[in-house]
Design a protein around this motif. Structure first.
Motif, PDB file in Angstrom:
ATOM      1  N   GLY A 184       0.751  -1.452   0.125  1.00  0.00           N
ATOM      2  CA  GLY A 184      -0.199   0.169   0.153  1.00  0.00           C
ATOM      3  C   GLY A 184       1.005   1.151  -0.179  1.00  0.00           C
ATOM      4  N   SER A 185      -0.143   2.743   0.321  1.00  0.00           N
ATOM      5  CA  SER A 185       0.595   3.627   0.211  1.00  0.00           C
ATOM      6  C   SER A 185       1.621   3.989   1.503  1.00  0.00           C
ATOM      7  N   VAL A 186       2.042   3.135   2.285  1.00  0.00           N
ATOM      8  CA  VAL A 186       2.931   3.146   3.420  1.00  0.00           C
ATOM      9  C   VAL A 186       3.978   2.256   3.313  1.00  0.00           C
ATOM     10  N   GLY A 187       3.716   1.866   1.933  1.00  0.00           N
ATOM     11  CA  GLY A 187       5.055   1.168   2.199  1.00  0.00           C
ATOM     12  C   GLY A 187       4.507  -0.831   2.499  1.00  0.00           C
ATOM     13  N   LEU A 188       6.253  -1.044   3.389  1.00  0.00           N
ATOM     14  CA  LEU A 188       5.963  -2.584   3.771  1.00  0.00           C
ATOM     15  C   LEU A 188       5.688  -2.642   4.762  1.00  0.00           C
ATOM     16  N   ALA A 189       5.721  -1.530   5.928  1.00  0.00           N
ATOM     17  CA  ALA A 189       5.272  -1.501   6.979  1.00  0.00           C
ATOM     18  C   ALA A 189       4.126  -2.160   8.234  1.00  0.00           C
ATOM     19  N   VAL A 479       5.083  16.464  -0.256  1.00  0.00           N
ATOM     20  CA  VAL A 479       3.825  16.840  -1.130  1.00  0.00           C
ATOM     21  C   VAL A 479       2.461  16.105  -1.622  1.00  0.00           C
ATOM     22  N   SER A 480       1.432  15.108  -0.733  1.00  0.00           N
ATOM     23  CA  SER A 480       0.649  14.054  -1.004  1.00  0.00           C
ATOM     24  C   SER A 480      -0.738  15.092  -1.066  1.00  0.00           C
ATOM     25  N   ASN A 481      -1.252  14.072  -2.016  1.00  0.00           N
ATOM     26  CA  ASN A 481      -2.675  13.865  -0.914  1.00  0.00           C
ATOM     27  C   ASN A 481      -3.003  12.432  -0.787  1.00  0.00           C
ATOM     28  N   GLN A 482      -1.995  11.551  -0.677  1.00  0.00           N
ATOM     29  CA  GLN A 482      -2.955  10.242  -0.280  1.00  0.00           C
ATOM     30  C   GLN A 482      -2.105  10.699   1.152  1.00  0.00           C
ATOM     31  N   SER A 483      -3.385   9.885   2.312  1.00  0.00           N
ATOM     32  CA  SER A 483      -2.554  10.038   4.033  1.00  0.00           C
ATOM     33  C   SER A 483      -1.487   9.097   3.792  1.00  0.00           C
ATOM     34  N   GLY A 484      -1.855   8.223   3.249  1.00  0.00           N
ATOM     35  CA  GLY A 484      -0.667   7.633   3.594  1.00  0.00           C
ATOM     36  C   GLY A 484       0.551   7.332   3.338  1.00  0.00           C
ATOM     37  N   ARG A 485       0.483   8.439   2.042  1.00  0.00           N
ATOM     38  CA  ARG A 485       2.419   9.231   1.565  1.00  0.00           C
ATOM     39  C   ARG A 485       2.283  10.166   2.348  1.00  0.00           C
ATOM     40  N   THR A 486       1.738  10.663   2.899  1.00  0.00           N
ATOM     41  CA  THR A 486       2.066  12.051   3.435  1.00  0.00           C
ATOM     42  C   THR A 486       2.455  11.765   4.746  1.00  0.00           C
ATOM     43  N   SER A 491       7.700  11.269   8.471  1.00  0.00           N
ATOM     44  CA  SER A 491       8.109  11.037   8.917  1.00  0.00           C
ATOM     45  C   SER A 491       9.349  10.946   8.132  1.00  0.00           C
ATOM     46  N   ARG A 492      10.045  11.001   6.933  1.00  0.00           N
ATOM     47  CA  ARG A 492      11.864  11.209   6.566  1.00  0.00           C
ATOM     48  C   ARG A 492      11.683  12.724   7.068  1.00  0.00           C
ATOM     49  N   GLY A 684      -0.969  10.562  -7.333  1.00  0.00           N
ATOM     50  CA  GLY A 684      -2.540  11.024  -6.607  1.00  0.00           C
ATOM     51  C   GLY A 684      -3.379  10.953  -7.769  1.00  0.00           C
ATOM     52  N   LEU A 685      -3.222   9.764  -8.696  1.00  0.00           N
ATOM     53  CA  LEU A 685      -4.088   9.286 -10.119  1.00  0.00           C
ATOM     54  C   LEU A 685      -4.998   8.053  -9.256  1.00  0.00           C
ATOM     55  N   ASN A 686      -6.766   7.986  -9.872  1.00  0.00           N
ATOM     56  CA  ASN A 686      -6.815   7.235  -9.436  1.00  0.00           C
ATOM     57  C   ASN A 686      -6.909   5.826 -10.035  1.00  0.00           C
TER      58      ASN A 686
END
Lengths: 720, 63
Positions: A184-189, A479-486, A491-492, A684-686
């Motif tokens: 998912g958008s948060v990666g492996l964790a 910048v990102s419009n996805q909460s996971g990515r944000t 965190s970085r 941020g594409l659908n």
């Protein structure tokens, strides 16, 4: 035999650790390493001479020989004894040797004809030298005694072994129970099994306990941490990760098979030292590419880095426990992911080697005004005199040249660090910054002119332009419009700012306590001017973070001792509970920050199959269009199959622009699963945008589907 | 008169090798705490500056 010319009046020899005398056990171990070098050299010679068709796989022996043996043998011939620094500089000098030699062979156009013979010659010379050393030190070939191991050491050994073995078992179970693609958008964790986390907790708990006991067995847990943290994608995923690592294997393969550079294709071919060195390894290993190195390259670089950070901490006077802690801090904060198979990862290892050689062989007390103003500590050892010092300078200059011909950015940081160390008088060299500057300018002017001729303004246009530099380095990365990515991006940025702020506070605390390490100040400050020069595609801030991290880690590891008065040593459990709590927060945060891009930087089975289909279908001269660079590009036939970004606009506009390329050769469009995820997570594409794009393109009637792998598709663009 | 040779590697590379050797010898003298002859220092600096001048000229001419 040790040449008397290489000995100091005190009898110490060049390129050895600072210990005045090696213990009997270390001398014995040195002989054992000679034996290892002899075996590696002979195995490689046998495989190259008696199995020229390469039927027997020899990547492991070729790799170990190449990255270690020439440097070790050279140092032993010059009288070096075993020590952690000798081992580290063996890697540094060996890698530098192959990078300079490989590039020299390529630019003189003799790589293809000479590289195998030179490889065999180097292996034979190394074998002869190692055999000679073994004969000289044959009495040292004895196993170390275990009869005198004390009870506390045995208990620590037991804690280390149990925690590492149990932790490794749990991590292995966790990896087998975790999904290996489709993150998912948060990666492996979020996708990792609880067993993995449990294994991580056990290994890190063992580390904290062993540190509390001030045991050297903490090294075992630290090494395990590097493997299970930085090697995680290598164990979990079916294929090596990250598009740039694949590109680099393609560049290496081109040099290994063709013996030439393509400076007009990619800027990186203008700094081809790393690629040429890796191409010699590919030829010695007789493999089709060096993709086998890509999977666990982060572990290799991670293990070398912790040794370098430990040695740096030791050189500026940290205790052994603080030094191991510094290495652990570096490991758990190095989230930037610059340790894939790449020139910059290798250049970082060499840069640390240069710093360590300078601080060990050529240190001196800082200037009086610096000591007075900054309340500095002095370096403990006096370094080397006479010929050993000259050979130390020679080693530095070799490493400098290897870095300059391999990477664009590291020379700037190296120049900055060397200049600062010379200005404050922490090292005895004076001419080194001028040498770095001249060598860099010479290489850019004569070796990399294809890179800057024609777009000099583009390269230098950002110098001092704070708005653009900030925008590219921070704004676009945050910048990102996805909460996971944000969350990943936050965190970085949070980790980077926390590390830099803590390091500054640590340095101020040191100044307050009259224990400023001027060396750490120089190494911490040196990379920052690079931020004002070039955005480097928005990645400059990552590189600056990486190069400040060793000094920051050593500073942070010294903070507890600066906070405590001498009468209040770390004898109670409270500080260690605090350390465990910090680790409990830091480790998950590290996994989020480090592997937060895994949704699009990992390659699924379908991605790899699609790339194989492409290379099976696309004839030489093909142009392949991709929607984003997050795909397997330039993995093979680098010169013959080129890639470009798919033109933007409506399907009709895209077709119009693609038509312009048809008279140059076949045109393909490759849309892979990794690009689909990159579009969703980064742009941020659908979900399903790629299917819509594919249908739009097919509706024009100009595309023919060559094949489909998973959600990915390869299409050929044709005339109407 | 053509000055192309001023920008060629045939001049730059030998000059670079000379500069590197002189700089290394100078550095070796410094770390071994030997008094460096003035001719060595001047030679190293002049060679390096000449080289840098050539390189800057090349940058200007080719961009």
């Amino acid at each position: 035999m040790t040449s008397p010319m290489l000995s100091t009046p005190r009898g110490t020899n060049v390129l050895t650790d600072p210990a005045p005398e090696a213990s009997p056990s270390s001398r014995a171990s040195g002989a054992w390493v000679d034996l290892l070098a002899l075996v590696l050299s002979l195995v490689l010679v046998a495989l190259l001479l008696f199995d020229p068709a390469g039927r027997t796989p020899q990547p492991a022996s070729a790799f170990l020989f190449a990255v270690f043996v020439p440097g070790w043998t050279a140092q032993r011939l010059l009288g070096a004894r075993l020590g952690l620094l000798t081992l580290y500089t063996s890697f540094v000098l060996s890698i530098s040797f192959w990078m300079i030699l490989g590039l020299a062979l390529v630019v003189t156009d003799v790589f293809d004809g000479w590289v195998d013979a030179i490889g065999i010659a180097v292996a034979l010379i190394s074998a002869a030298a190692s055999a000679s050393m073994l004969v000289s030190h044959r009495n040292d070939l004895r196993l170390p005694s275990v009869g005198r191991v004390e009870r506390p050491s045995l208990a620590s050994f037991f804690i280390a072994t149990v925690s590492v073995v149990l932790g490794a078992i749990l991590v292995t179970i966790g990896i087998t129970r975790s999904p290996n693609e489709g993150f998912g958008s948060v990666g492996l964790a979020p996708d990792l099994s609880l067993f993995y986390w449990a294994g991580l907790v056990i290994i890190s708990s063992g580390f904290v306990i062993l540190q509390a006991r001030a045991s050297n067995w903490a090294w075992m847990n630290l090494g395990a941490l590097v493997v299970v943290l930085h090697g995680l994608p290598g164990f979990l995923e079916d294929h090596p990760r990250f598009n740039v690592a694949w590109i680099h294997t393609g560049f290496v393969d081109h040099i290994a098979t063709d013996g030439s550079l393509l400076p007009g294709l990619d800027a990186r071919f203008n700094w081809a030292g790393f690629f040429s060195g890796a191409a010699t390894v590919q030829r010695l290993a007789e493999t089709e590419s060096v993709l086998w190195l890509a999977r666990f390259a982060p572990v290799f670089y991670g293990l070398l880095s912790i040794v370098a950070v430990y040695l740096l901490a030791q050189r500026i006077g940290s205790t052994r426990r603080q030094s191991i802690a510094a290495a652990a801090v570096f490991t758990t904060l190095n989230w930037v992911g610059q340790d894939y198979l790449s020139p910059q990862a290798t250049a970082f290892v060499l840069y640390m080697g240069l710093v360590l050689i300078l601080l060990t062989y050529l240190p001196q007390h800082p200037r009086e005004w610096i000591r007075r103003w900054l309340h500095t500590e002095t370096l403990g050892a006096t370094g080397r005199e006479g010929w050993p010092a000259v050979l130390g300078v020679a080693a530095c200059y070799i490493v400098v040249v290897a870095i300059i011909v391999s990477h664009q950015l590291t020379p700037g940081i190296m120049l900055s660090a060397a200049t600062l160390l010379v200005i404050v008088g922490a090292v005895r060299v004076r001419v080194l910054p001028l040498f770095i500057l001249v060598a860099f300018l010479v290489w850019v002017s004569y070796g990399a002119d294809r890179y800057w001729i024609g777009h000099f303004d583009q390269i230098t246009g950002s110098v001092g332009n704070i708005n653009e530099l900030l925008g590219r380095n921070v704004g676009e990365r945050a910048v990102s419009n996805q909460s996971g990515r944000t969350f990943v991006l936050a965190s970085r940025i949070g980790l980077a700012l926390a590390v830099w702020a803590s390091a500054v506070l640590g340095l101020l605390l040191g100044w307050w306590r009259h224990r400023t390490s001027i060396v750490l100040v120089c190494l911490f400050v040196a990379p920052f001017p690079m931020l004002l020069l070039q955005p480097y595609g928005g990645e400059m801030v990552l590189r600056v973070y990486l190069f400040t991290l060793p000094a920051a880690a050593v500073v942070l590891a010294r903070v507890p001792s600066l906070l405590n008065q001498p009468s209040r040593r770390l004898t109670t459990a409270t500080p260690w509970i605090a350390v465990a709590a910090i680790l409990a927060v830091l480790l998950p945060l590290f996994v989020v920050a480090r592997f937060g891009n895994e949704s699009f930087e990992a390659f699924s089975e379908a991605d790899v199959e699609l790339a194989e289909l492409l290379y099976a279908s696309a004839p030489d001269g093909s142009m392949v269009f991709v929607n984003s660079q997050q795909a397997i590009l330039y993995a093979e036939r680098v010169e013959a199959v080129r890639f470009r970004d798919l033109p933007r606009g409506t399907a009709g506009e895209r077709v119009e622009k693609l038509t312009e390329f048809l008279d140059r050769g076949p045109v393909f469009v490759m849309l892979s699963e990794s690009q689909a995820r990159d579009g969703e997570v980064v742009s941020g594409l659908n979900k399903g945008w790629m299917n819509e794009l594919r249908e739009d393109l097919l509706a024009t009637g100009r595309f023919h589907v060559v094949g489909q792998r998973g959600d990915g598709v390869l299409m050929e663009f044709r005339l109407p | 008169m053509s000055v192309d040779w001023l920008m060629s590697a045939w001049l730059g590379v030998p000059l670079a090798v000379a500069a590197f050797v002189l700089l290394f010898i100078w550095e070796a003298q410094i770390v071994t705490v030997r008094r460096s002859p003035m001719t060595l220092k001047v030679g190293a600096i002049l060679t390096s500056l000449t080289l840098i001048g050539l390189i800057v000229n090349r940058f200007v001419a080719l961009t």
